[in-house]
Design a protein around this motif. Structure first.
Motif, mmCIF file in Angstrom:
data_model
loop_
_atom_site.group_PDB
_atom_site.id
_atom_site.type_symbol
_atom_site.label_atom_id
_atom_site.label_comp_id
_atom_site.label_asym_id
_atom_site.label_seq_id
_atom_site.Cartn_x
_atom_site.Cartn_y
_atom_site.Cartn_z
ATOM 1 N N LEU A 199 -3.325 4.600 -8.717
ATOM 2 C CA LEU A 199 -2.314 3.774 -9.371
ATOM 3 C C LEU A 199 -0.907 4.284 -9.069
ATOM 4 N N MET A 200 -0.733 5.595 -9.069
ATOM 5 C CA MET A 200 0.584 6.154 -8.731
ATOM 6 C C MET A 200 1.008 5.733 -7.333
ATOM 7 N N LEU A 201 0.134 5.914 -6.370
ATOM 8 C CA LEU A 201 0.466 5.571 -4.987
ATOM 9 C C LEU A 201 0.739 4.074 -4.843
ATOM 10 N N ALA A 202 -0.084 3.261 -5.519
ATOM 11 C CA ALA A 202 0.099 1.815 -5.445
ATOM 12 C C ALA A 202 1.463 1.411 -5.987
ATOM 13 N N ALA A 203 1.870 2.035 -7.104
ATOM 14 C CA ALA A 203 3.159 1.696 -7.712
ATOM 15 C C ALA A 203 4.327 2.229 -6.891
ATOM 16 N N LEU A 204 4.216 3.457 -6.414
ATOM 17 C CA LEU A 204 5.324 4.072 -5.684
ATOM 18 C C LEU A 204 5.582 3.397 -4.339
ATOM 19 N N ARG A 205 4.507 2.878 -3.721
ATOM 20 C CA ARG A 205 4.630 2.346 -2.357
ATOM 21 C C ARG A 205 4.430 0.836 -2.275
ATOM 22 N N ARG A 206 4.439 0.135 -3.411
ATOM 23 C CA ARG A 206 4.371 -1.333 -3.471
ATOM 24 C C ARG A 206 3.134 -1.885 -2.753
ATOM 25 N N ILE A 207 2.035 -1.209 -2.823
ATOM 26 C CA ILE A 207 0.840 -1.630 -2.074
ATOM 27 C C ILE A 207 0.300 -2.976 -2.562
ATOM 28 N N PRO A 208 0.095 -3.193 -3.877
ATOM 29 C CA PRO A 208 -0.467 -4.491 -4.292
ATOM 30 C C PRO A 208 0.447 -5.669 -3.985
ATOM 31 N N SER A 209 1.749 -5.531 -4.247
ATOM 32 C CA SER A 209 2.651 -6.664 -4.006
ATOM 33 C C SER A 209 2.779 -6.952 -2.515
ATOM 34 N N SER A 210 2.810 -5.919 -1.683
ATOM 35 C CA SER A 210 2.889 -6.134 -0.228
ATOM 36 C C SER A 210 1.649 -6.871 0.270
ATOM 37 N N ASP A 211 0.506 -6.477 -0.221
ATOM 38 C CA ASP A 211 -0.754 -7.128 0.157
ATOM 39 C C ASP A 211 -0.749 -8.597 -0.253
#
Length: 360
Positions: A137-149
């Motif tokens: 969750l930290m990595l997803a939030a810090l690097r915008r992974i869900p929104s980019s996907d």
């Protein structure tokens, strides 16, 4: 001439995560010298959310279904079954309730203690799974992974995320605050330190010597909030920790901080969060737990920016299910041999503890 001893009657009450057969196999393995008469039950969780049943919370199924499945069982190995005061009163043969969870919130422990029934639990059964999920969750939030996907799948190439004002930050060199330092928090800290993070911990029950040995800095909650670019919650819910993060202390966070909660929804007051996200006071929010589960259709955070949500999945690994069943069975096997189980919520109910415990 002696007569053969009757098999021990056991209820294995599982669900669609910890199947009843896992309890059956685990208890047979933990106590191969004993004979058992198993009856099984499958509650609807997680296909249906857990919730309050009678006078207990986070339970699945009904009291009537549990009593029918329980019959005259002496041992109950369970995950979500609702052991309310009424159920305990109607189960005079029951001698042990083994709960495959970090805390027996689906059991009226006071009623069980009054009836002389020890209640065991399984700390750490999902520690690795929950720790890994929190890091994710930290990595997803810090690097915008869900929104980019999501946007790329809609045909939008977000090259602007590479612009300096939109770029994420690394865990390497970042100060991360962990609220709670039990089995899960300590694993999260170990992983963060491998990334190169500076880790702060707020937990009044943590031994300062352990914190020093682990390479983390033990601080008060207010200091942790002031200094941390990322804050992740790993505490248990108690009267003292309920809404431990609230409107008064959330404003201490640095501008644009990331907040992660994969522990329990009741640890936070969710009210201030939508406005903090809209103003950018909070940079991102990653949640696996909620004040109401599942969140209602009009949940304010649905419209707030930079929110990552998952449906209470942190502990959902196959290893967690196997581990939970094995730990629960090991406690029951120790009890049946006349030994003291390792993880007992109410040790005063154990046989021989001031006359407590139901007779054999």
């Amino acid at each position: 001439m002696t007569t053969a001893k009757e098999p021990i009657k056991v209820l294995a009450s599982g669900d669609h995560f910890i199947a009843p057969q896992l309890f059956v196999d685990a208890l047979k393995s933990a106590a191969p010298e004993l004979e058992f008469d198993f009856r099984t039950q499958t509650t609807p969780w997680p296909l249906e959310p857990f919730g309050p049943v009678g006078n207990v919370k986070e339970a699945s199924g009904t009291e009537e279904q549990l009593l029918e499945a329980l019959g005259d069982a002496e041992i109950a190995l369970v995950q979500m079954a609702p052991f309310t005061a009424d159920v305990i009163r109607e189960a005079p043969n029951l001698k042990l309730i083994g709960v495959a969870r970090g805390g027996p919130v689906n059991v009226d422990v006071e009623a069980a203690t009054a009836a002389g029934i020890p209640v065991t639990f399984t700390p750490g059964r999902n520690a690795a799974a929950a720790a890994e999920f929190a890091i994710g969750l930290m990595l997803a939030a810090l690097r915008r992974i869900p929104s980019s996907d999501a946007e790329l799948k809609k045909g939008t190439w977000r090259g602007d995320y590479y612009a300096i004002e939109n770029a994420g930050i690394e865990l390497d060199g970042t100060t991360v605050g962990l609220v709670g330092y039990g089995a899960i928090g300590s694993i999260v800290a170990r992983v963060l330190r491998a990334f190169g993070s500076h880790v702060l911990v707020a937990d009044p029950y943590t031994d300062p010597a352990k914190a020093e040995a682990d390479g983390v800095e033990l601080v008060a909650l207010e200091e942790l909030l002031r200094r941390s670019s990322v804050v992740s919650l790993h505490a248990r819910v108690t009267p003292e920790t309920r809404h431990m993060l609230n409107a008064d202390n959330l404003k201490l966070l640095p501008e644009g901080a990331v907040l992660v909660n994969s522990a329990r929804g009741e640890l936070m007051d969710y009210g201030p969060l939508p406005e903090m996200l809209r103003t950018g006071r909070l940079g991102a929010l990653a949640l696996d737990v909620y004040d109401v589960e599942p969140p209602p259709a009009d949940w304010p955070l649905r419209q707030a920016p930079n929110v990552i949500t998952t449906p209470h999945l942190a502990g959902a690994t196959r290893q967690t299910a196997d581990r939970a069943a094995a730990i629960t069975a090991a406690q029951a096997a120790a009890f049946l041999r006349g030994e003291r189980p390792q993880f007992v919520t109410n040790p005063e109910a154990l046989p021989g503890a001031d006359g407590a415990g139901r007779p054999s």
